[in-house]
Design an enzyme around this catalytic site. Structure first.
Site, PDB file in Angstrom:
ATOM      1  N   TYR A 198       0.839  -1.201   0.000  1.00  0.00           N
ATOM      2  CA  TYR A 198       0.000   0.000   0.000  1.00  0.00           C
ATOM      3  C   TYR A 198       0.871   1.247   0.000  1.00  0.00           C
ATOM      4  O   TYR A 198       1.765   1.402   0.840  1.00  0.00           O
ATOM      5  CB  TYR A 198      -0.920   0.019   1.225  1.00  0.00           C
ATOM      6  CG  TYR A 198      -1.956   1.116   1.142  1.00  0.00           C
ATOM      7  CD1 TYR A 198      -3.187   0.881   0.542  1.00  0.00           C
ATOM      8  CD2 TYR A 198      -1.691   2.398   1.617  1.00  0.00           C
ATOM      9  CE1 TYR A 198      -4.136   1.891   0.430  1.00  0.00           C
ATOM     10  CE2 TYR A 198      -2.633   3.413   1.501  1.00  0.00           C
ATOM     11  CZ  TYR A 198      -3.850   3.153   0.905  1.00  0.00           C
ATOM     12  OH  TYR A 198      -4.783   4.151   0.782  1.00  0.00           O
ATOM     13  N   ASN A 211      -3.871   5.867   6.335  1.00  0.00           N
ATOM     14  CA  ASN A 211      -4.612   6.609   7.353  1.00  0.00           C
ATOM     15  C   ASN A 211      -5.343   5.657   8.297  1.00  0.00           C
ATOM     16  O   ASN A 211      -5.190   4.436   8.232  1.00  0.00           O
ATOM     17  CB  ASN A 211      -5.574   7.608   6.701  1.00  0.00           C
ATOM     18  CG  ASN A 211      -6.633   6.923   5.847  1.00  0.00           C
ATOM     19  OD1 ASN A 211      -6.932   5.737   6.014  1.00  0.00           O
ATOM     20  ND2 ASN A 211      -7.231   7.671   4.936  1.00  0.00           N
ATOM     21  N   GLN A 257       8.452  16.506  10.392  1.00  0.00           N
ATOM     22  CA  GLN A 257       7.498  15.419  10.599  1.00  0.00           C
ATOM     23  C   GLN A 257       6.087  15.951  10.816  1.00  0.00           C
ATOM     24  O   GLN A 257       5.105  15.301  10.452  1.00  0.00           O
ATOM     25  CB  GLN A 257       7.931  14.548  11.777  1.00  0.00           C
ATOM     26  CG  GLN A 257       9.209  13.776  11.526  1.00  0.00           C
ATOM     27  CD  GLN A 257       9.136  12.923  10.269  1.00  0.00           C
ATOM     28  OE1 GLN A 257       8.331  12.000  10.167  1.00  0.00           O
ATOM     29  NE2 GLN A 257       9.975  13.242   9.283  1.00  0.00           N
ATOM     30  N   HIS A 303       3.551  16.143   7.827  1.00  0.00           N
ATOM     31  CA  HIS A 303       2.883  14.962   7.281  1.00  0.00           C
ATOM     32  C   HIS A 303       1.377  15.000   7.478  1.00  0.00           C
ATOM     33  O   HIS A 303       0.609  14.632   6.591  1.00  0.00           O
ATOM     34  CB  HIS A 303       3.415  13.692   7.958  1.00  0.00           C
ATOM     35  CG  HIS A 303       4.646  13.129   7.340  1.00  0.00           C
ATOM     36  ND1 HIS A 303       4.653  12.452   6.146  1.00  0.00           N
ATOM     37  CD2 HIS A 303       5.934  13.136   7.764  1.00  0.00           C
ATOM     38  CE1 HIS A 303       5.885  12.071   5.858  1.00  0.00           C
ATOM     39  NE2 HIS A 303       6.673  12.467   6.826  1.00  0.00           N
ATOM     40  N   GLU A 348       8.370   6.164  16.715  1.00  0.00           N
ATOM     41  CA  GLU A 348       8.627   5.679  15.358  1.00  0.00           C
ATOM     42  C   GLU A 348      10.032   6.110  14.916  1.00  0.00           C
ATOM     43  O   GLU A 348      10.821   5.310  14.435  1.00  0.00           O
ATOM     44  CB  GLU A 348       7.576   6.247  14.411  1.00  0.00           C
ATOM     45  CG  GLU A 348       7.782   5.864  12.953  1.00  0.00           C
ATOM     46  CD  GLU A 348       6.835   6.607  12.028  1.00  0.00           C
ATOM     47  OE1 GLU A 348       6.680   6.166  10.881  1.00  0.00           O
ATOM     48  OE2 GLU A 348       6.257   7.630  12.443  1.00  0.00           O
ATOM     49  N   HIS A 349      10.315   7.397  15.059  1.00  0.00           N
ATOM     50  CA  HIS A 349      11.639   7.950  14.751  1.00  0.00           C
ATOM     51  C   HIS A 349      12.201   8.562  16.024  1.00  0.00           C
ATOM     52  O   HIS A 349      11.545   9.410  16.638  1.00  0.00           O
ATOM     53  CB  HIS A 349      11.563   9.054  13.697  1.00  0.00           C
ATOM     54  CG  HIS A 349      10.790   8.694  12.467  1.00  0.00           C
ATOM     55  ND1 HIS A 349       9.462   9.034  12.291  1.00  0.00           N
ATOM     56  CD2 HIS A 349      11.172   8.044  11.343  1.00  0.00           C
ATOM     57  CE1 HIS A 349       9.054   8.609  11.110  1.00  0.00           C
ATOM     58  NE2 HIS A 349      10.063   8.001  10.511  1.00  0.00           N
ATOM     59  N   ASP A 377      13.906   8.977   5.733  1.00  0.00           N
ATOM     60  CA  ASP A 377      12.703   8.958   4.907  1.00  0.00           C
ATOM     61  C   ASP A 377      13.031   8.664   3.448  1.00  0.00           C
ATOM     62  O   ASP A 377      12.197   8.117   2.720  1.00  0.00           O
ATOM     63  CB  ASP A 377      11.982  10.304   5.004  1.00  0.00           C
ATOM     64  CG  ASP A 377      11.187  10.454   6.282  1.00  0.00           C
ATOM     65  OD1 ASP A 377      10.916   9.435   6.939  1.00  0.00           O
ATOM     66  OD2 ASP A 377      10.835  11.597   6.632  1.00  0.00           O
ATOM     67  N   GLU A 419       0.293 -38.122  27.994  1.00  0.00           N
ATOM     68  CA  GLU A 419      -0.638 -37.096  27.551  1.00  0.00           C
ATOM     69  C   GLU A 419      -1.990 -37.678  27.146  1.00  0.00           C
ATOM     70  O   GLU A 419      -2.870 -36.931  26.706  1.00  0.00           O
ATOM     71  CB  GLU A 419      -0.030 -36.303  26.381  1.00  0.00           C
ATOM     72  CG  GLU A 419       1.170 -35.461  26.802  1.00  0.00           C
ATOM     73  CD  GLU A 419       1.663 -34.523  25.705  1.00  0.00           C
ATOM     74  OE1 GLU A 419       1.219 -34.686  24.540  1.00  0.00           O
ATOM     75  OE2 GLU A 419       2.472 -33.639  26.005  1.00  0.00           O
ATOM     76  N   HIS A 438      -0.430 -41.473  19.032  1.00  0.00           N
ATOM     77  CA  HIS A 438       0.848 -40.864  18.703  1.00  0.00           C
ATOM     78  C   HIS A 438       1.979 -41.893  18.858  1.00  0.00           C
ATOM     79  O   HIS A 438       2.854 -42.006  17.993  1.00  0.00           O
ATOM     80  CB  HIS A 438       1.130 -39.670  19.618  1.00  0.00           C
ATOM     81  CG  HIS A 438       0.392 -38.419  19.243  1.00  0.00           C
ATOM     82  ND1 HIS A 438      -0.973 -38.346  19.224  1.00  0.00           N
ATOM     83  CD2 HIS A 438       0.843 -37.193  18.865  1.00  0.00           C
ATOM     84  CE1 HIS A 438      -1.346 -37.124  18.870  1.00  0.00           C
ATOM     85  NE2 HIS A 438      -0.258 -36.405  18.642  1.00  0.00           N
TER      86      HIS A 438
END
Length: 440
Positions: free
Chosen positions: A129, A225, A270, A273, A339-340, A373, A427, A432
């Protein structure tokens, strides 16, 4: 313009510290309720729903939902030469870093004739995306595509919203970037409907679309978004996702040695944005805090997106946080998990080694977030909203998964047969053990 949070002289628990720090409010739950019908429409009506939704949300009805290959190729021919050179250098640097990210396969000889091998297998198909709302992001094409290509993914689909000014196609520079990367499957689809199309596939309803417009993918990555984030939440489990990306964040840990001009410029970079973007300065220096406040006033009025920047800096998600010393500042930024994270201090490299939570760390005055970036070589698709506490940025690892390959011979299995039977009986799963006994 930007608020202050004074933590000096206070001893806070982790919970209290988290409550005191600024954070963007992102109501993904409400957005999920809004996008659920959109996802249902795309699953039911395919391309017809995608065109209707584009007209509703993007103000244009795309003639071609899948962008013709010749249109993608033509976009390169009209690309500004300087932009092309910049993109090619970005691609080279990002590819160089991501080529080094390949995880190592290994083989362990557990015992004679007993082997466990670990392979790393790329996913079959991915959907990438690329946002196109307040800004367009050819750089995000590079970050998503290069990581997937270096992982060995052979089928890539890029989606980006149709632009009214581009005649219902994605942004021309986005298309040109796809061409430079050798990607020819690009869709003029954005928002939650793009996530639905990638997750479930979409039938064609127009002769130009064919019977199947888009095949479903295995993993969806890329920022968007709140509605994109909500759609990713709703399809998680049907497909893998990288994260529910929220508004961008920058945190700067700085002392009195930092240049206030640099700090203010990076906070503004930033903030442009998104009105919900978070800009946080953590410092023990009241002098730096005051100088940055003054520089912000100077810069905001002259920047292109002044209204957006002002909204972001004055919002509850942004602040200057005053602390007693750099140790306390480090505790704050580790709790915040930005984030940064920029570190502009004396001996910044040593301090960076003590960071435990950040999407990416930018060390020193000449490593601004803007570098990451575009052209550092690192990936700019990073965890937001504190998700850096438990997740990482996009990379080769996002598109591969480890698969263990077990190979025992007759003698090696015989050595442990009785012990397997004992555990199976303990078990209450005797079949098994019988599956092992059947071989002897």
């Amino acid at each position: 313009m930007i608020s202050r949070i004074d933590l000096r002289g206070r001893t806070l628990s982790r919970r209290e510290l988290l409550d005191a720090l600024p954070r963007a409010e992102l109501d993904v739950e409400s957005a999920a309720a809004a996008v659920a019908p959109i996802i249902a429409d795309v699953r039911r009506d395919g391309a017809a729903a995608l065109r209707d939704l584009a007209e509703r949300f993007d103000g244009v009805r795309p003639e071609h939902l899948r962008v013709p290959a010749e249109t993608i190729a033509q976009a390169v021919s009209v690309l500004d030469p300087q932009v092309r050179a910049a993109l090619e250098e970005t691609i080279r640097r990002v590819r160089t870093v991501h080529a080094a990210q390949h995880p190592t396969e290994f083989t362990v000889q557990v015992a004679p004739g007993a082997q466990v091998r670990q392979r790393w297998i790329p996913v079959r198909r991915v959907g990438l995306y690329v946002p196109g709302g307040l800004a367009v992001y050819p750089s995000s094409v590079v970050m998503n595509v290069v990581a997937a290509q270096e992982a060995g993914v052979t089928s890539l689909a890029v989606v980006s919203p149709p632009q009214k000014d581009a005649g219902g196609l994605p942004d021309p520079v986005v298309l040109a970037t796809c061409a430079l990367l050798g990607v020819d499957e690009v869709y003029a689809v954005g928002g939650a409907q793009a996530i639905a199309m990638l997750a479930y596939g979409a039938a064609g309803t127009d002769p130009a679309d064919g019977d199947v417009l888009c095949e479903p993918v295995d993993v969806i990555t890329g920022p968007g978004n709140v509605y994109v984030a909500a759609a990713k939440r709703l399809v998680r489990g049907v497909v893998g996702i990288d994260a529910e990306a929220g508004p961008t964040e920058i945190a700067i840990l700085a002392d009195g040695s930092a240049d206030a001009v640099h700090v203010a410029a990076d906070l503004v970079s930033q903030a442009e944005h998104d009105p919900l973007a978070a800009a946080v300065l953590v410092t023990p220096s009241i002098e730096l805090a005051m100088a940055v406040e003054a520089k912000l006033t100077d810069r905001v009025g002259s920047t292109r997106h002044a209204g957006r920047v002002m909204h972001a800096l004055s919002g509850s998600q942004s602040a200057i946080v005053l602390v007693d010393d750099l140790d306390a500042g480090l505790e704050v930024v580790n709790a915040y998990g930005a984030e940064h994270l920029e570190i502009q201090t004396v001996d910044a490299a040593a301090l960076a080694e003590r960071v435990t939570s950040a999407g990416a760390i930018f060390v020193g005055p000449y490593s601004p977030v803007s570098l990451g970036d575009y052209m550092a070589g690192s990936n700019h698709v990073l965890p937001t909203g504190g998700c850096a506490h438990f997740s990482s940025g996009l990379g080769v690892h996002s598109f591969v998964r480890p698969v263990q390959v077990i190979e025992y011979d007759y003698d090696a299995l015989e050595v442990v047969a009785d012990r397997i039977v004992a555990l199976a009986d303990a078990e209450g799963l005797p079949a098994h053990g019988e599956a092992v006994r059947a071989r002897f």
